[in-house]
Design a protein around this motif. Structure first.
Motif, PDB file in Angstrom:
ATOM      1  N   ARG A  40      23.891  46.036  41.895  1.00  0.00           N
ATOM      2  CA  ARG A  40      24.135  44.802  41.136  1.00  0.00           C
ATOM      3  C   ARG A  40      24.678  45.153  39.741  1.00  0.00           C
ATOM      4  O   ARG A  40      25.637  44.552  39.262  1.00  0.00           O
ATOM      5  N   ASN A  41      24.069  46.148  39.112  1.00  0.00           N
ATOM      6  CA  ASN A  41      24.513  46.534  37.765  1.00  0.00           C
ATOM      7  C   ASN A  41      25.869  47.232  37.775  1.00  0.00           C
ATOM      8  O   ASN A  41      26.629  47.133  36.815  1.00  0.00           O
TER       9      ASN A  41
ATOM     10  N   ALA B 241      28.182  46.352  39.863  1.00  0.00           N
ATOM     11  CA  ALA B 241      29.101  45.208  39.958  1.00  0.00           C
ATOM     12  C   ALA B 241      29.276  44.564  38.586  1.00  0.00           C
ATOM     13  O   ALA B 241      30.400  44.200  38.189  1.00  0.00           O
ATOM     14  N   ILE B 242      28.169  44.472  37.848  1.00  0.00           N
ATOM     15  CA  ILE B 242      28.250  43.899  36.485  1.00  0.00           C
ATOM     16  C   ILE B 242      29.172  44.761  35.610  1.00  0.00           C
ATOM     17  O   ILE B 242      29.996  44.245  34.853  1.00  0.00           O
TER      18      ILE B 242
ATOM     19  N   PHE C 289      31.676  46.591  36.568  1.00  0.00           N
ATOM     20  CA  PHE C 289      33.083  46.344  36.944  1.00  0.00           C
ATOM     21  C   PHE C 289      33.567  44.992  36.413  1.00  0.00           C
ATOM     22  O   PHE C 289      34.726  44.856  36.027  1.00  0.00           O
ATOM     23  N   LEU C 290      32.667  44.016  36.405  1.00  0.00           N
ATOM     24  CA  LEU C 290      33.053  42.706  35.859  1.00  0.00           C
ATOM     25  C   LEU C 290      33.352  42.810  34.366  1.00  0.00           C
ATOM     26  O   LEU C 290      34.307  42.204  33.873  1.00  0.00           O
ATOM     27  N   TRP C 291      32.529  43.583  33.649  1.00  0.00           N
ATOM     28  CA  TRP C 291      32.790  43.786  32.214  1.00  0.00           C
ATOM     29  C   TRP C 291      34.139  44.480  32.014  1.00  0.00           C
ATOM     30  O   TRP C 291      34.898  44.135  31.112  1.00  0.00           O
TER      31      TRP C 291
ATOM     32  N   LEU D 246      36.697  44.370  33.970  1.00  0.00           N
ATOM     33  CA  LEU D 246      37.739  43.375  34.244  1.00  0.00           C
ATOM     34  C   LEU D 246      37.906  42.426  33.063  1.00  0.00           C
ATOM     35  O   LEU D 246      39.029  42.124  32.624  1.00  0.00           O
ATOM     36  N   PHE D 247      36.778  41.989  32.532  1.00  0.00           N
ATOM     37  CA  PHE D 247      36.803  41.061  31.393  1.00  0.00           C
ATOM     38  C   PHE D 247      37.519  41.692  30.196  1.00  0.00           C
ATOM     39  O   PHE D 247      38.405  41.090  29.583  1.00  0.00           O
TER      40      PHE D 247
END
Lengths: 270, 276
Positions: free
Chosen positions: B244-245, B247-248, B250-252, B254-255
């Motif tokens: 989960r972290n 994935a978080i 990777f989201l950061w 991307l952001f």
């Protein structure tokens, strides 16, 4: 030497210092955003140091016999002492290696005042004055819950801040002076700042070995911790003696290294 | 068709070529001044760890506490030892380098070349961190066996720490664009580094934060640099939590990739080269 001679010398040094202060003040006034931003950085630094202890004290009531307010009082003293160093000396030490490496010391050696006086007082960071005030405010704000008796004892604060400043200058110089023997003193500079982290905590929290080290060979505890302890509880007689001996020892060592360094100095400007 | 394929292959090769060259240069830079490189690693590892160790000593050995925030002395010492490995990866001053390039006009030199300046500066600067990451990984896997740590977890934790390094640089790159507007973005980068020192978990385990302030570190990516990897390496995070972290993270990434594109596009419109 006559008394008149010393009065003249003192007046000369005073005039030189005043002119340098004026120049620095004008420069700070020109770069106003820089002035504000460096103030902002130090505020954040102060906030982070306070937060670190706030987190610790949210889990424990006392840390090596120090209450939260006593630690905040110590931080106030430490921030003020460090701000004094930043105002009057820090930039000069940043430029110290250039003086030697680029041969800029040449010009200072030709002046009718001591070259070290010019080398260490030329640049000032007036913006750090607000941090000094901030440190004093923190110390005053937490003095009562910390158990500081106040009254006339506040006058001792001036003395202990000067002790902190003198210690910081002597230690920093002991790290900087090796530039006469090394081409790059970047590693030593980093080492200084790494050890400086030990000054940001009260010395009683350290294990005996580290505590002994920061009270003798690397006396970072004299910058904030020992002054705060002296103001809160007073020091033992041997601690006063140790303080004097260590500072005198550093002064003698620095003087010797400076003289030896000057002998080794080769102008790089030609 | 074959000509087009060759062009694509050549294009890919060229793209990889400068990246490999930049990485090689970075490795060379890092290892030229070996003494300073080693002293930097030693200092960066020793000081935060020593401060943590001192705090645990004061709380448990001097103060007589038996547990804080559900952790005893040996657990906190283990956390401190684990953070030594990951604090080495999180740093890097290449965002300061970007800021300096904008400020001095050196950026112009890079704009003429067929490389992405942000990526180039990162790849060249990250080489030393990758070298350290490799050493720390081997060290962590080797020494970790004595402490019963899984090498697989250590590998995953190191990967998360490297992602943390990417995020750290991305944030720095966005903040560096302030230099397009304002002569000195140095202060902002310093503030970011100071915030990281406490919110990454390198000075304290973040679960020591009071309940009411836990949201602060949870809502920022900094915990992925040191605290997150240490938690996974020590077995405090399950594999699901780790995923989960990850994935978080990777989201950061991307952001901040988007944020970099927007801020640099804006910055380049206002850029006035002052280089000679």
């Amino acid at each position: 030497m006559s008394q008149v001679f010393w009065q003249d010398r003192l007046r000369l040094y005073g005039t030189v210092w005043r002119v340098q202060f004026k120049n620095n003040w004008v420069r700070e006034a020109v770069y106003r955003m820089n002035f504000l931003s460096s103030f902002g950085v130090d505020i954040v630094w102060i906030g982070i140091e306070l937060s670190l202890f706030a987190v610790i004290y949210s889990n424990v009531p006392v840390l090596a016999g120090w209450t939260k307010y006593q630690v905040y009082f110590f931080l106030g003293i430490f921030f003020s002492s460090d701000a004094l160093f930043t105002i009057f000396f820090q930039r000069n030490f940043f430029n110290f290696s250039d003086l030697v490496n680029k041969g800029e010391l040449d010009i200072l050696l030709t002046k009718p005042v001591h070259p070290l006086f010019l080398a260490l007082t030329r640049w000032m960071n007036v913006s750090a004055f607000f941090n000094f005030l901030m440190g004093i405010f923190i110390a005053v704000h937490y003095s009562e819950p910390a158990g500081f008796q106040g009254g006339a004892r506040w006058l001792l604060l001036i003395f202990w801040l000067l002790v902190g400043l003198a210690s910081a200058v002597l230690i920093r110089f002991a790290f900087a002076v090796w530039i006469f023997w090394t081409d790059r003193n970047w590693a030593l500079l980093r080492l200084y700042y790494q050890f400086f982290a030990f000054a940001t905590k009260p010395d009683p929290i350290y294990p005996n070995v580290i505590r002994y080290l920061i009270l003798t060979a690397l006396p970072f505890a004299f910058i904030g911790s020992v002054p705060a302890r002296a103001l809160l509880h007073g020091l033992q007689a041997w601690e006063y003696l140790a303080l004097v001996l260590v500072l005198l020892g550093f002064f003698a060592l620095n003087t010797m290294l400076w003289r030896k360094g000057l002998k080794r100095y080769q102008s790089a400007s030609s | 068709m074959s000509g087009r394929a060759a062009n694509i292959r050549r294009g890919l090769g060229l793209g990889l070529g400068w990246r490999v060259a930049a990485l090689k240069n970075g490795f060379r830079d890092a290892t030229v001044y070996r003494i300073e490189f080693i002293s930097e690693i030693f200092g960066a590892a020793f000081v935060p760890a020593a401060i943590q160790a001192v705090l645990w000593y004061a709380i448990f050995k001097v103060g007589g506490a038996t547990e804080i925030a559900g952790m005893n002395y040996s657990e906190l010492v283990r956390y401190t030892l684990a953070t030594i490995l990951f604090t080495q990866i999180r740093g890097g001053d290449h965002d300061f380098e970007l800021m300096e390039m904008i400020r001095t006009g050196q950026l112009s030199n890079y704009l003429l070349r067929p490389v992405g300046v942000i990526e180039f500066v990162y790849i060249r600067g990250v080489a030393s961190r990758l070298l350290i990451a490799g050493i720390c990984l081997l060290l962590g896997m080797g020494v970790g066996i004595w402490f019963g740590l899984s090498p697989g977890r250590m590998l995953g934790a190191m990967f998360l720490a490297v992602l943390g390094n990417v995020i750290h640089y991305q944030i720095g790159s966005v903040l560096a664009t302030i230099a397009f507007l304002w002569e000195d973005a140095y202060s902002l980068l310093m503030v970011k580094n100071m915030a990281v020192s406490i919110l990454s978990g390198e000075l304290l385990p973040l679960n020591l934060f009071p309940e009411a302030t836990q949201w602060v570190w949870k809502s920022l990516p900094f915990y992925l640099y040191v605290f997150g990897p240490a938690q996974y390496a020590l077995g405090h995070w399950s594999h699901v939590e780790f995923a989960r972290n990850l994935a978080i993270a990777f989201l950061w990434i991307l952001f901040f990739w988007g944020a970099i594109r927007i801020s640099w596009k804006w910055g380049m419109k206002t850029y006035v080269s002052v280089g000679g």
